[in-house]
Each structure stands twice: as structure tokens, then as C-alpha cells.
Motif scaffolding. Structure first.
Motif, mmCIF file in Angstrom:
data_model
loop_
_atom_site.group_PDB
_atom_site.id
_atom_site.type_symbol
_atom_site.label_atom_id
_atom_site.label_comp_id
_atom_site.label_asym_id
_atom_site.label_seq_id
_atom_site.Cartn_x
_atom_site.Cartn_y
_atom_site.Cartn_z
ATOM 1 N N PRO A 75 0.790 -0.999 -0.093
ATOM 2 C CA PRO A 75 0.010 0.111 -0.031
ATOM 3 C C PRO A 75 0.934 1.391 0.121
ATOM 4 O O PRO A 75 0.143 2.381 0.013
ATOM 5 C CB PRO A 75 -0.804 -0.089 1.399
ATOM 6 C CG PRO A 75 -0.994 -1.478 1.496
ATOM 7 C CD PRO A 75 0.388 -2.036 1.196
ATOM 8 N N GLN A 76 2.256 1.187 0.209
ATOM 9 C CA GLN A 76 2.990 2.422 0.218
ATOM 10 C C GLN A 76 3.214 2.829 -1.042
ATOM 11 O O GLN A 76 3.693 4.230 -1.295
ATOM 12 C CB GLN A 76 4.492 2.030 0.924
ATOM 13 C CG GLN A 76 4.294 1.654 2.304
ATOM 14 C CD GLN A 76 5.621 1.323 2.869
ATOM 15 O OE1 GLN A 76 6.690 1.995 2.486
ATOM 16 N NE2 GLN A 76 5.714 0.248 3.861
ATOM 17 N N THR A 77 2.989 2.206 -2.284
ATOM 18 C CA THR A 77 3.327 2.506 -3.512
ATOM 19 C C THR A 77 2.882 3.990 -3.924
ATOM 20 O O THR A 77 3.449 4.609 -4.582
ATOM 21 C CB THR A 77 3.094 1.535 -4.552
ATOM 22 O OG1 THR A 77 3.770 0.172 -3.996
ATOM 23 C CG2 THR A 77 3.650 1.661 -5.784
ATOM 24 N N ALA A 78 1.508 3.895 -3.716
ATOM 25 C CA ALA A 78 0.842 5.204 -4.197
ATOM 26 C C ALA A 78 1.129 6.295 -3.426
ATOM 27 O O ALA A 78 1.166 7.363 -4.006
ATOM 28 C CB ALA A 78 -0.804 4.737 -4.193
ATOM 29 N N HIS A 79 1.382 5.849 -1.977
ATOM 30 C CA HIS A 79 1.832 7.191 -1.473
ATOM 31 C C HIS A 79 3.273 7.553 -1.679
ATOM 32 O O HIS A 79 3.678 8.920 -1.685
ATOM 33 C CB HIS A 79 1.828 6.836 -0.139
ATOM 34 C CG HIS A 79 0.460 6.525 0.558
ATOM 35 N ND1 HIS A 79 -0.654 7.330 0.441
ATOM 36 C CD2 HIS A 79 -0.127 5.087 0.983
ATOM 37 C CE1 HIS A 79 -1.781 6.813 0.786
ATOM 38 N NE2 HIS A 79 -1.431 5.696 1.326
ATOM 39 N N VAL A 80 4.181 6.610 -1.931
ATOM 40 C CA VAL A 80 5.527 7.087 -2.650
ATOM 41 C C VAL A 80 5.463 7.748 -3.883
ATOM 42 O O VAL A 80 6.164 8.785 -4.310
ATOM 43 C CB VAL A 80 6.453 5.887 -2.796
ATOM 44 C CG1 VAL A 80 7.641 6.120 -3.256
ATOM 45 C CG2 VAL A 80 6.752 5.314 -1.477
ATOM 46 N N ASP A 81 4.296 7.388 -4.827
ATOM 47 C CA ASP A 81 4.400 8.009 -5.994
ATOM 48 C C ASP A 81 3.947 9.416 -6.085
ATOM 49 O O ASP A 81 4.270 10.319 -6.579
ATOM 50 C CB ASP A 81 3.321 7.295 -7.084
ATOM 51 C CG ASP A 81 4.033 5.729 -7.341
ATOM 52 O OD1 ASP A 81 5.258 5.588 -7.420
ATOM 53 O OD2 ASP A 81 3.086 5.059 -7.823
ATOM 54 N N ALA A 82 2.902 9.633 -5.051
ATOM 55 C CA ALA A 82 2.386 11.056 -4.698
ATOM 56 C C ALA A 82 3.626 11.834 -4.046
ATOM 57 O O ALA A 82 3.724 13.083 -4.564
ATOM 58 C CB ALA A 82 1.281 10.892 -3.819
#
Length: 273
Positions: A216-223
């Protein structure tokens, strides 16, 4: 000027959508206002201030009250210049009126253990002892940094002290079982307003509830990558947080000499069994 919790959160996370907690104190405000300062006025840091910073450092938690750390205050211009060269030729180390070199210190513990009649201090030969020293000194230094900032001083940590640790140890005449972990420059900021608060990862990327989850961290890292790229662009800096991480860990070259730390620790008496 008083900064509101909303403004503090907007600066720290780079987004007006971040909602600050109802719990709020001046200490939290000071922590969220932290920024790296690499430009200093020549005004000295007084002995009284240094005493206060070390008292703050000694008030940090320390495992078992073992206090496995020490610090060397470096004010001499020539010595700071030599240390600046060892730490990646970073000019701000030379410019700052005070450099604190923080040390993991097992020498004192070994000495007092053997003084009371113990034949050896073999318990200090294990990784656990070194880890305790590194944790202790990090906690102490962060307390000192926060104290300095509360006094209107600027600071920045200098991990590059570990690029050439044995040469740093020789410069500071460190005995066996004492190891330089990082530096901390301290001084009166020059053009403080030009140094901005750097946004951090959103809390959703670092805060886990009950169990750790990586995907779930992926989207937050992308943002975060998009947000920080805008910050870097405004500051005229190279973009790409992900690239910065990859540059550090994608190859041995990214370690800048720190791939030899295990051997350097052993040379200084840290056995790491």
C-alpha cells in the motif's frame, strides 16, 4: 511570528489537505519546523549555549542508563577544515562556528568494567553493544539539535563523517572502542528564510497499524515523488526522490566509502560478534 498547526502541517507534508492533530504544543511546532541549515554567520556559539546543548543531549533516553556515547566539540578553524575535507569536502562544515562529532563510546564502559576487577569486558564484543552505542548517540544528538533550534540556532547532521572514519578518528585522537558516528554543525543561520522546510513522506507511507504492509505504500510514494519534485524544482535542485534512494543503495559506489565500515569498526576495537 506564531505559526499555526495548519501551516506547520502544510509545510512539513507539502499539502493543505493534511489535517493537524488536535494535540499540539510548542515542542511539536518546533519539531515540525526543523530544516537543514548549511549557511552560517561567523558569530561564535557560546560556552553557555554548548553547556545547555550537552545537558539536553544527556537528558535523552539511554538504554539501561549505560550512556554509551561521547561528543567532541570542534571550534578550531583548521581542524574543522580538515574534517570538512574528510566529510566529502563540504564547505558548510568549515564555515559553521561549531562542529559536534558524536561518538559511539564503549571505551568508558570497558574501562569501568575492568576497573572493578572483571577479567574482561567480553560482553562489549557483541553487535548488541555497538548497536546500543549507535542508538544512544543518535537519541542524544537529536535532543541537542532540537535544543539548538529552540535557541534560534541552525543545525545539520553530517553523515559523511563516516566516509573516512579512521582518518576522522585519528584527527580527534579517538582511542580504541570509540567510533565517530556523525557530525552536527551548529551556528547562527545566515539567510534563514531561504532555507525551507522539506516535505516528508505522507504518514500513510510510514505509519502501520498492527501489522507492516509494503504494497500500500506504493501510491503514497508516487504522490510524494511528484510533490518533492516540485519542491526540488523550486529550489533549483536535481529532481527525483526515488532516484536519490536508488543512487544510495543501487550500487556500492553510492556508499561513498562507507562499504568499509565493518572493517573500520573492527580496527577501532568493535568486534561485532
Amino acid at each position: 511570528m506564531t505559526v499555526t498547526p495548519e501551516a506547520s502541517f502544510r509545510l512539513r507534508y507539502g499539502s493543505p489537505s493534511e489535517v493537524p492533530p488536535a494535540a499540539w504544543t510548542d515542542v511539536i511546532a518546533q519539531q515540525l519546523a526543523h530544516r537543514s541549515v548549511r549557511s552560517y554567520r561567523p558569530d561564535p556559539v557560546s560556552d553557555e549555549t554548548l553547556t545547555a546543548l550537552i545537558a539536553a543531549a544527556q537528558s535523552a533516553p539511554t538504554s539501561g542508563n549505560l550512556q554509551l556515547w561521547s561528543v567532541v566539540a570542534v571550534r578550531d578553524d583548521d581542524r574543522r577544515a580538515r574534517l570538512a575535507e574528510l566529510a566529502g569536502e563540504q564547505d558548510f562544515v568549515k564555515q559553521a562556528p561549531l562542529l559536534l562529532v558524536w561518538l559511539a563510546d564503549l571505551a568508558r564502559a570497558r574501562h569501568v568494567t575492568e576497573q572493578i576487577g572483571q577479567a574482561t569486558s567480553e560482553g562489549a564484543d557483541f553487535v548488541e553493544a555497538a548497536l546500543l552505542g549507535f542508538v544512544d548517540v543518535a537519541l542524544a544528538a537529536q535532543n541537542a539539535a532540537l535544543a539548538a533550534e529552540s535557541l534560534g540556532l541552525g543545525t545539520v547532521f553530517v553523515g559523511a563523517i563516516r566516509n573516512r572514519p579512521l582518518e576522522v578518528a585519528a584527527e580527534l585522537e579517538l582511542p580504541a572502542n570509540v567510533f565517530p558516528v556523525f557530525g552536527l554543525t551548529v551556528g547562527h543561520p545566515d539567510r534563514y528564510d531561504e532555507t525551507s522546510v522539506k516535505p516528508r513522506l505522507p504518514q500513510e507511507a510510514v505509519l502501520h497499524h498492527e501489522r507492516y504492509a509494503l504494497e500500500p505504500q506504493t501510491a503514497h510514494v508516487d504522490a510524494y515523488e511528484e510533490l518533492l519534485n516540485r519542491y526540488y524544482a523550486a529550489a533549483g535542485m536535481p529532481q527525483g526522490w526515488v532516484r536519490r534512494v536508488a543512487a544510495r543503495f543501487g550500487s556500492v559506489a553510492g556508499l561513498k566509502g562507507r562499504e568499509h565500515l565493518r572493517e573500520a569498526l573492527r580496527v577501532k576495537g568493535f568486534q561485532l560478534r
